[in-house]
Design an enzyme around this catalytic site. Structure first.
Site, PDB file in Angstrom:
ATOM      1  CG  ASP A 190      -1.881   1.173   1.196  1.00  0.00           C
ATOM      2  OD1 ASP A 190      -1.455   2.309   0.889  1.00  0.00           O
ATOM      3  OD2 ASP A 190      -3.072   0.962   1.461  1.00  0.00           O
ATOM      4  CG  HIS A 191       1.106   4.513  -3.030  1.00  0.00           C
ATOM      5  ND1 HIS A 191      -0.162   4.222  -3.454  1.00  0.00           N
ATOM      6  CD2 HIS A 191       1.203   5.860  -3.044  1.00  0.00           C
ATOM      7  CE1 HIS A 191      -0.796   5.352  -3.711  1.00  0.00           C
ATOM      8  NE2 HIS A 191      -0.005   6.361  -3.473  1.00  0.00           N
ATOM      9  CG  HIS A 253      -4.445   4.520  -0.500  1.00  0.00           C
ATOM     10  ND1 HIS A 253      -3.498   3.517  -0.546  1.00  0.00           N
ATOM     11  CD2 HIS A 253      -4.695   4.845  -1.788  1.00  0.00           C
ATOM     12  CE1 HIS A 253      -3.192   3.258  -1.815  1.00  0.00           C
ATOM     13  NE2 HIS A 253      -3.912   4.045  -2.584  1.00  0.00           N
TER      14      HIS A 253
HETATM   15  C1  BG6 Z   1      -3.851   5.107  -6.056  1.00  0.00           C
HETATM   16  C2  BG6 Z   1      -5.206   5.219  -6.692  1.00  0.00           C
HETATM   17  O1  BG6 Z   1      -3.779   3.958  -5.264  1.00  0.00           O
HETATM   18  O2  BG6 Z   1      -3.604   6.260  -5.262  1.00  0.00           O
HETATM   19  C3  BG6 Z   1      -5.323   6.490  -7.518  1.00  0.00           C
HETATM   20  O3  BG6 Z   1      -5.451   4.091  -7.525  1.00  0.00           O
HETATM   21  C4  BG6 Z   1      -4.953   7.685  -6.671  1.00  0.00           C
HETATM   22  O4  BG6 Z   1      -6.639   6.635  -8.039  1.00  0.00           O
HETATM   23  C5  BG6 Z   1      -3.614   7.477  -5.976  1.00  0.00           C
HETATM   24  O5  BG6 Z   1      -4.891   8.824  -7.511  1.00  0.00           O
HETATM   25  C6  BG6 Z   1      -3.326   8.598  -4.997  1.00  0.00           C
HETATM   26  O6  BG6 Z   1      -2.024   8.478  -4.520  1.00  0.00           O
HETATM   27  P1  BG6 Z   1      -1.218   9.742  -3.988  1.00  0.00           P
HETATM   28  O7  BG6 Z   1       0.050   9.169  -3.458  1.00  0.00           O
HETATM   29  O8  BG6 Z   1      -1.033  10.651  -5.179  1.00  0.00           O
HETATM   30  O9  BG6 Z   1      -2.057  10.387  -2.943  1.00  0.00           O
END
Ligand code: BG6
Length: 504
Positions: A190-191, A253
């Protein structure tokens, strides 16, 4: 090269399925380059890309070198890239064809011997989720999932989201993967957990003695988690139509942010202890009845509007999206956590696309101080203390407190204490994947999702999805691009005399 910031990760081969895709070019290769540059990964890292492209090793090296030059986030040290290129290899093949895996097996044996990678392999599934199972099955059949008896080394697999699309499919995927890999070998990414400000949440909560005593229902009135995006679906309409905001953002997230805020202090900072506490929180989130879904959830979809002076189309006009789409691009939930720490404290979560601006923040609003002391003064109202963890794009923590305005009468004004991350020194540019990849190489799964966490979060989300599916929205689009989302999301809080904390 920069001064090393940690110990060198063990040697390994990183096998990337889907290596011709965007994720590899934009994130994975630039991440590896950063890790090499920071002295965290050494000369004994090999990358093998598996794609359908008619490429030889040199073609693959060329494509990846171009990608790194394009997407590198720092000032690229050309010697780092040069040193990495000879360790890039390509396997051409169809993911459904067993011959691809026998070819991979042969190549792995060769590069392992040549670069002394000690039989350590990471398989990165940078492919659409529909392909996870087939790759994992083939890895098993080709005897690539386990170390052969008597040999050294480990095998790990990194899986991108989405992991399932509801509880049943997530459980089925868990079961299928577990036939080939042990849970300890599976790293579900989960990034959001790679973000510095997110990793700091536990340090902030538990590394300071003053917060823990007030971190509960006695002192906290409510918690709000906002992940606002100003971007739309950016050409990913096809995928997004099958997902929607609840699956795409909240189930993963936002729930990760919620667990970090709500979990009990773990007994130790190791993968099992931290993840045991996280899963307890997810299991304590009260699943909603259909009536509660109607009262405690809001969904929305954007229509055309203006963001930063630019006119943008509505969701239904995006490429790959049905002109009658019901897919939600915005979701807000009021969740209850049924445990001793949080009983009675609402957790409000919201996320949407094409909102006014990009901002992720976690807002902890404390109960008000009693007004009694100021009864005979001009003070009619005392605001609550509010702690805001700004995750992005501003990286800061603010605490709003009350202070006396200088003067002969007692007038109270809210003032703000602020900690900016940048005061700790400039962080080296990063893709946000460095910690996650480095941790996997080191066998540290603390920041990765365990199967029971994934299942627990789908258990919360699936009843909502079911009701939403049964009752198609009648008012889509119900918010304008560039606004703060549907009016119903404000009503969600107004019922209890609360409002969303404004995004600055
Ligand atoms: C991804 C989603 O996991 O996270 C995207 O699939 C979203 O739709 C993105 O835009 C948002 O990531 P960050 O790091 O830009 O907040």
């Amino acid at each position: 090269m920069v001064e090393p910031t940690g110990r060198l990760a063990p040697p390994c081969v990183l096998v990337i399925f889907g290596a011709a895709g965007d994720l590899t070019k934009r994130l994975l290769l630039p991440t590896v380059v950063n890790l090499v540059e920071h002295g965290l990964v050494g000369q004994r890292l090999v990358i093998v890309g598996v794609t359908r492209q008619p490429w030889g090793h040199d073609d693959f090296r060329q494509v990846m070198a171009d990608a790194v030059r394009t997407f590198n986030v720092g000032t690229l040290d050309p010697t780092v890239l040069e040193s990495l290129l000879p360790r890039l290899y390509h396997v051409r093949g169809d993911i459904n064809d067993p011959a691809t895996y026998t070819g991979l097996r042969t190549l792995l044996a060769e590069v392992d011997a040549e670069w002394e990678t000690e039989g350590n392999y990471i398989y990165y599934l940078a492919v659409p989720p529909g392909l996870f199972e087939v790759i994992v099955d083939h890895l098993g059949q080709a005897e690539l999932a386990e170390t052969t008896p008597g040999a050294t080394g480990w095998r790990r697999v990194i899986v991108e989201k989405p992991f399932g699309h509801d509880l049943d499919s997530a459980q089925a995927l868990v079961a299928r993967m577990s036939q080939v890999f042990d849970e300890e070998q599976i790293y579900r990414i989960d990034h959001y957990l790679g973000k510095e400000t997110v990793q700091n949440i536990l340090v902030f909560r538990l590394g300071n003695g003053i917060f823990e005593p007030v971190w509960n229902r006695r002192y906290i009135d409510n918690v709000q988690i906002t992940v606002a995006e100003s971007l739309g679906v950016e050409g990913r309409g096809g995928y997004y139509e099958t997902a929607g905001a609840l699956r795409d953002m909240l189930q993963n997230h936002l729930f990760q942010l919620l667990t970090l805020i709500a979990m009990e202090p773990p007994a130790a900072f190791d993968p099992a202890s931290v993840r045991n506490e996280k899963v307890k929180v997810l299991k304590a989130v009260r699943p909603m009845t259909p009536e509660q879904v109607l009262q405690q959830t809001v969904r929305g979809q954007y229509g055309a509007g203006t963001i930063d002076g630019v006119v943008v189309p509505g969701y239904q006009q995006e490429p790959g999206v049905s002109p009658n789409s019901w897919t939600e691009t915005y979701a807000a939930l009021e969740l209850s956590i049924d445990n001793w720490r949080w009983a009675g404290v609402p957790f409000y979560l919201r996320s949407g696309k094409r909102l006014t601006k990009r901002d992720t923040q976690i807002v902890i609003t404390f109960r008000r101080a009693p007004l009694r002391l100021f009864a005979d003064t001009a003070v009619h109202d005392l605001e609550s203390n509010v702690l805001v963890i700004h995750v992005q794009p501003d990286e800061k923590i603010t605490l709003r407190i009350q202070a006396k305005r200088p003067g002969t009468t007692v007038t109270v004004v809210p003032v703000q204490m602020e900690f900016q991350y940048e005061t700790l020194g400039e962080a080296s540019p990063s893709t946000g994947y460095e910690t996650l990849l480095y941790d996997c190489m080191n066998g540290d799964s603390t920041l990765y999702n365990r199967a029971d966490m994934v299942e627990a979060s789908w258990s919360v989300v699936t009843p909502i999805l079911d009701v939403w599916k049964a009752l198609p929205p009648r008012d889509f689009p119900n918010y304008t691009a560039g606004s703060w989302g549907p009016a119903a999301a404000d009503m969600l809080l107004q019922r209890s005399n609360r409002t969303w904390h404004p995004v600055e």
